[in-house]
Design a protein around this motif. Structure first.
Motif, PDB file in Angstrom:
ATOM      1  N   ARG A 142     -71.571 -53.366 -59.156  1.00  0.00           N
ATOM      2  CA  ARG A 142     -71.402 -53.265 -60.603  1.00  0.00           C
ATOM      3  C   ARG A 142     -72.736 -53.432 -61.323  1.00  0.00           C
ATOM      4  N   PHE A 143     -73.567 -54.305 -60.830  1.00  0.00           N
ATOM      5  CA  PHE A 143     -74.890 -54.469 -61.428  1.00  0.00           C
ATOM      6  C   PHE A 143     -75.714 -53.187 -61.314  1.00  0.00           C
ATOM      7  N   LEU A 144     -75.695 -52.569 -60.120  1.00  0.00           N
ATOM      8  CA  LEU A 144     -76.524 -51.390 -59.887  1.00  0.00           C
ATOM      9  C   LEU A 144     -76.035 -50.176 -60.687  1.00  0.00           C
TER      10      LEU A 144
ATOM     11  N   ILE B   4     -75.029 -53.100 -45.815  1.00  0.00           N
ATOM     12  CA  ILE B   4     -74.569 -53.091 -47.210  1.00  0.00           C
ATOM     13  C   ILE B   4     -75.335 -52.072 -48.029  1.00  0.00           C
ATOM     14  N   ALA B   5     -76.600 -51.809 -47.656  1.00  0.00           N
ATOM     15  CA  ALA B   5     -77.439 -50.920 -48.460  1.00  0.00           C
ATOM     16  C   ALA B   5     -77.010 -49.464 -48.377  1.00  0.00           C
ATOM     17  N   GLU B   6     -76.248 -49.063 -47.360  1.00  0.00           N
ATOM     18  CA  GLU B   6     -75.907 -47.658 -47.189  1.00  0.00           C
ATOM     19  C   GLU B   6     -75.022 -47.133 -48.313  1.00  0.00           C
ATOM     20  N   GLU B   7     -74.098 -47.946 -48.796  1.00  0.00           N
ATOM     21  CA  GLU B   7     -73.210 -47.492 -49.858  1.00  0.00           C
ATOM     22  C   GLU B   7     -73.865 -47.515 -51.229  1.00  0.00           C
ATOM     23  N   HIS B   8     -75.074 -48.084 -51.313  1.00  0.00           N
ATOM     24  CA  HIS B   8     -75.769 -48.128 -52.593  1.00  0.00           C
ATOM     25  C   HIS B   8     -77.052 -47.307 -52.565  1.00  0.00           C
ATOM     26  N   GLN B   9     -77.144 -46.344 -51.659  1.00  0.00           N
ATOM     27  CA  GLN B   9     -78.402 -45.642 -51.484  1.00  0.00           C
ATOM     28  C   GLN B   9     -78.765 -44.784 -52.697  1.00  0.00           C
TER      29      GLN B   9
ATOM     30  N   PHE C 260     -81.687 -44.050 -45.688  1.00  0.00           N
ATOM     31  CA  PHE C 260     -80.662 -44.943 -45.175  1.00  0.00           C
ATOM     32  C   PHE C 260     -80.064 -44.461 -43.870  1.00  0.00           C
ATOM     33  N   GLY C 261     -80.250 -43.160 -43.537  1.00  0.00           N
ATOM     34  CA  GLY C 261     -79.728 -42.660 -42.274  1.00  0.00           C
ATOM     35  C   GLY C 261     -78.232 -42.479 -42.301  1.00  0.00           C
TER      36      GLY C 261
END
Length: 959
Positions: free
Chosen positions: A332-334, A359-364, A788-789
């Motif tokens: 939500r922040f991003l 966790i970073a993959e869904e926010h790439q 992110f691959g």
């Protein structure tokens, strides 16, 4: 300015003290608010200060007026002008018995003074008295001043009363007492170390304000030692649960959030207590989940509490449910339109990546948007996130992005940080050595001399070591590609000095290795580099050394060396250079050109730059030489650590340390020079016996000497036939003003000593109800895929070439190029202690012999006895033919008497020596005292007044 004007108007209208309105103060505030320049404002304040100086010094100023004057002084001080002339009046106002005046005085004192001011001592007694007051408002004012003004020296005077106030019936007093005790702990932890249990007690206080004030000192204590407060985890969890369930009074709500600042402090404390502790963390999961569900994200303060929850979850023992809740809030922040919330989202994502990198993959896509955001602060925070999530599959894209960003910024400090991160990522995750060299070339080219020198050494070592395997072809290809790239880079007009050093080294080592380029071409390029950077001696040195290597390899291979004219002129120029290093390199190059192939091959072996050089730190090859020198009488070498111990104040009394102590300051009187040894064959005349012969200080005797009690020493003549003056009764020139007595001199028998939060409203954005989704472009999709691959890739495996690159870079960091430095050290000379010398003639000791018996003689009584012989002396003295007592004229005896007969003559004088009860001798020096007194009788009568102490003396002197 508007806020300051409002404060002044409220004070002037009496909203705080109720003392009425002042038109002058209102005019002052109005004129300052309407001023159009800083100069005009300064003129108004200076005029006001002059007015206050006159009025505040008037006698019998009313209390109401004095309070107004002090407030106007505060106004002037807040605007940056000096109002120190009114400090003492603020202190006096704090002494006032009226509550409004006292509170105004305390306010002014806390604003004017610091804890080191000279006027603090005047306010301590007032604070002690006010802390015992029955009016809790006076006590609160005093406690506020205590937190600001008490220093480490005055804490013991205030501490007992503050501890007593922790049990005050008023909650405001207890709260301020806790704050004061916290301040004492910050100032001097040792003074309140025995009172830390009071913080635990106040944590259970019925008032939420006192409990909230106790959280601050407990947080500091837990930060220093968390293990000692593990038992408070359940207490903190229960308090946080009650606050989150809104059980506190409505007065503690802020923007419909129940006591948010207490929640934030509790979450920070729990993060410290739950770090690495599974049992403590399990007790926190329930209350953290409740905060994630119930906390409102429509206000900034609600988002602040959520962010602190994410920080707590990332610090304590990980839990999958808590991590999912934290990841949802981070999403939500991003996705927010606010840059502040995006910044918090990037920071929170960086914390969660340490626990779960997936966790970073869904926010790439959100990260890519932040990377392209025009906000520079958000962009830098995104690069920090990319630095944390780098791996071998995305290192090329991330490093390229970081280098492109580094090229476009002008902040050297941040450019240095970006360059170091690029180098670190390239060394750790390089997919191939060729990519590593190309990346390093870009970093050197754009970051310049901001790159660390170790990076250059690591690059040179990587090129020299190659892949670290037996594949010589791959190593040769690597070096050949490096030479090609550096020859192409040399065409650039401006290159940093550190990069040029790397280029010269690589061209010198491998410029002609593959035969693609001739020696003349490479040496010509090196000459061009040296001439283009004539002011950089380091680059010139690297260029000359590169030429030397090229010529050495050519000679060792049996090929004819042709020295280019520009190279010859460069060598001739450097041979006359002011730099000795450049001179030596030029002469070495000239000398190498005249050697044969075998000698050159031994001196400059090919591709031997990475061979380890063994350094003999003990210089064992000199052992035989040292042993021979010691056998011939040379003095041994003293190590420096032992050498420094010689100059020790405890060893100054020893003669072996005379040389070390002679270089320090001396604070005692100089010793007398030692006379030369007497010549037995030559007669001693009177003139020669009275001369003082200066002797160097190194011959002074440092050992304490004592006269033997069994060997009598003549009083007038010494054992070596030397004349000594009689100086008894003469005032000393050193030490205390007294007269000498036959006591041993302390200066002669002792050795010398050396001394050596504004609320902000944002629009209500409902993330769950958002239905519109921005379609990502194909370019962003490709960039995200490269960063992110694929989601199916769960494990990252390095290629063999990246392993070799990492291995090479790691080894290069551990083994810097070795340099041998041989220092020829000659052992210092050690002075042998001198043998004990006989006691010197102590002329400045003023008649104090070296006997161990201390006697006190009255000089007047001694003079009284000098006027006439005693009965014992009359009976033992020799009598001539006329019946007169003979007094020996010792000064006349030296005229014609040889030195060898002096000892025999002394036996004929009964007045010369007299034994004491301890076997020592009392020396009486000088000529006949009777004759001296009779000759000066007339001169002694002038100005002499008879005294009752010695009536016989003055009766005899005056006839």
């Amino acid at each position: 300015m508007e806020q300051l004007k409002t404060i002044g108007r409220e004070l002037a209208m009496g909203s705080q003290g109720g003392w009425g309105q002042s038109k002058e103060f209102l005019d002052l505030v109005k004129s300052i608010g309407e001023s159009r320049s800083k100069a005009e404002e300064d003129r108004i304040i200076l005029r006001e200060i002059d007015l206050l100086k006159r009025r505040i010094s008037e006698p019998d100023v009313p209390r109401r007026k004095m309070k107004e004057y002090v407030i106007r002084l505060i106004y002037a001080e807040m605007l940056g002008h000096d109002a120190s002339f009114g400090y003492i009046h603020a202190v006096k106002l704090a002494h006032d018995g009226s509550l409004p005046s006292k509170r105004t005085g305390y306010l002014a004192v806390t604003l004017f003074l610091d804890d080191g001011h000279d006027l603090i001592i005047l306010i301590v007694n007032t604070m002690q008295k006010d802390l015992r007051s029955d009016n809790y408002l006076v006590v609160c004012a005093a406690l506020t001043a205590v937190c600001r003004l008490v220093n480490e020296e005055t804490i013991p005077a205030i501490l007992p009363q503050v501890v007593e106030l922790l049990g005050h019936p008023k909650e405001a007093v207890r709260k301020k007492a806790v704050m004061a005790l916290h301040r004492f702990h910050q100032k001097s932890p040792g003074s309140v170390s025995h009172l830390l249990s009071n913080f635990r007690k106040r944590l259970c206080d019925n008032d939420p304000g006192v409990m909230g004030a106790t959280l601050c000192p407990l947080f500091d204590l837990i930060t220093a030692d968390a293990n000692s407060y593990k038992d408070l985890v359940m207490s903190f969890v229960n308090i946080l649960k009650q606050v989150a369930e809104k059980r506190l009074p409505k007065a503690y709500d802020y923007h419909q959030m129940p006591a948010p600042f207490i929640q934030i402090k509790l979450l920070k404390t729990l993060a410290l207590l739950g770090a690495g502790n599974k049992q403590a963390s399990e007790s926190m999961y329930t209350v953290l989940g409740d905060i994630f569900r119930k906390c409102e994200s429509s206000s900034n303060i609600g988002n602040a509490v959520l962010y602190e929850c994410i920080c707590c979850v990332s610090s304590i023992y990980p839990n999958p449910k808590m991590l999912n809740a934290a990841a949802e809030v981070t999403s939500r922040f991003l996705k927010s339109d606010s840059h502040n919330l995006k910044y918090m989202g990037i920071d929170a994502l960086g914390r969660l990546l340490k626990i779960n990198p997936d966790i970073a993959e869904e926010h790439q896509l959100a990260v890519i948007d932040c990377l392209e955001d025009p906000d520079d602060t958000l962009k830098r925070k995104t690069f920090e996130l990319l630095y944390k999530m780098t791996k071998s599959t995305n290192v090329e894209v991330i490093v390229d992005r970081m280098i492109d960003y580094m090229i476009n910024i002008s902040d050297n400090h941040y450019k240095t940080e970006i360059a170091s991160r690029c180098v670190e990522l390239a060394e750790q995750f390089a997919p191939s050595n060729q990519w590593f060299i190309q990346t390093m070339n870009r970093v050197f080219e754009h970051a310049g001399d901001l790159v660390n020198v170790k990076v250059a050494h690591n690059l040179m070592r990587l090129i020299a070591e190659g892949f670290g395997e037996d594949d010589e072809g791959a190593d040769s290809q690597l070096r050949s590609s490096a030479v090609d790239s550096y020859l192409r880079i040399l065409e650039e007009p401006k290159l940093p000095s550190l990069f040029l050093q790397v280029i010269c080294w690589v061209l010198g080592e491998y410029g002609t290795a593959d035969g693609k380029y001739s020696a003349a071409y490479i040496t010509g390029k090196l000459c061009d580099v040296a001439e283009a950077h004539s002011n950089d001696s380091t680059v010139k040195a690297y260029a000359v050394t590169g030429m030397l290597k090229i010529y050495a390899f050519e000679i060792a291979a049996g090929r004819k060396v042709e020295l280019l004219p520009e190279c010859q002129s460069l060598i001739d120029e450097l041979s006359a250079s002011h730099s000795t290093d450049l001179q030596q390199r030029a002469y070495e190059l000239q000398a190498l050109l005249g050697l044969d192939a075998h000698s050159v091959e031994n001196i400059m072996p090919s591709d031997a730059s990475c061979e380890d050089i063994e350094v003999d730190k003990s210089l064992s090859f000199l052992n035989s030489f040292v042993q021979q020198s010691l056998e011939k009488g040379a003095r041994p070498y003293i190590p420096e650590n032992e050498r420094s111990g010689i100059v020790d104040t405890s060893n100054f009394g020893h003669s072996s340390h005379q040389d070390a102590s002679s270089h320090t300051l001396r604070f005692e009187a100089y010793e007398l020079p030692k006379p030369p040894p007497p010549v037995q064959s030559a007669p001693l005349s009177l003139s020669s016996s009275t001369e003082l012969v200066p002797v160097p200080e190194s011959l002074y005797s440092k050992e304490p000497h004592q006269a033997s009690p069994h060997v009598p020493v003549p009083e007038t003549l010494s054992t070596d036939g030397e004349v000594r003056l009689r100086l008894q009764g003469i005032q000393k020139k050193w030490g205390k003003p007294t007269y000498s007595s036959p006591t041993p001199s302390s200066s002669a028998s002792t050795s010398e000593k050396a001394s050596n939060g504004v609320p902000t409203h944002t629009k209500d954005v409902s993330f769950d109800s958002r239905k519109q989704k921005v379609e990502a472009s194909a370019e962003k999709q490709r960039l995200a895929a490269s960063l992110f691959g694929s989601s199916s890739l769960k494990s990252d495996k390095k290629t063999s070439s990246s392993q070799r690159a990492s291995k090479g870079s790691t080894a290069s960091a551990d083994k810097p190029p070795a340099v041998i430095e041989t220092v020829a050290t000659e052992p210092p000379l050690i002075k042998k202690p001198l043998p004990p010398q006989p006691p010197p003639p102590d002329l400045l000791d003023l008649g104090e012999p070296t006997t161990g018996i201390s006697q006190s003689l009255d000089p007047f009584k001694e003079l009284e006895g000098l006027l006439g012989p005693t009965t014992q002396e009359l009976s033992s003295a020799p009598v001539d033919s006329d019946g007169a007592i003979n007094q020996p004229d010792l000064m006349a005896l030296y005229t014609d008497t040889p030195l060898s007969d002096l000892h025999g003559m002394t036996s004929g004088f009964p007045n010369i020596t007299s034994g004491n009860s301890h076997g020592g001798t009392v020396v009486k020096k000088g000529p006949n005292p009777q004759d001296s007194l009779e000759k000066d009788a007339l001169s002694r009568q002038v100005g002499v007044t008879p005294s009752g102490r010695n009536p016989n003396l003055f009766r005899d002197l005056l006839g």
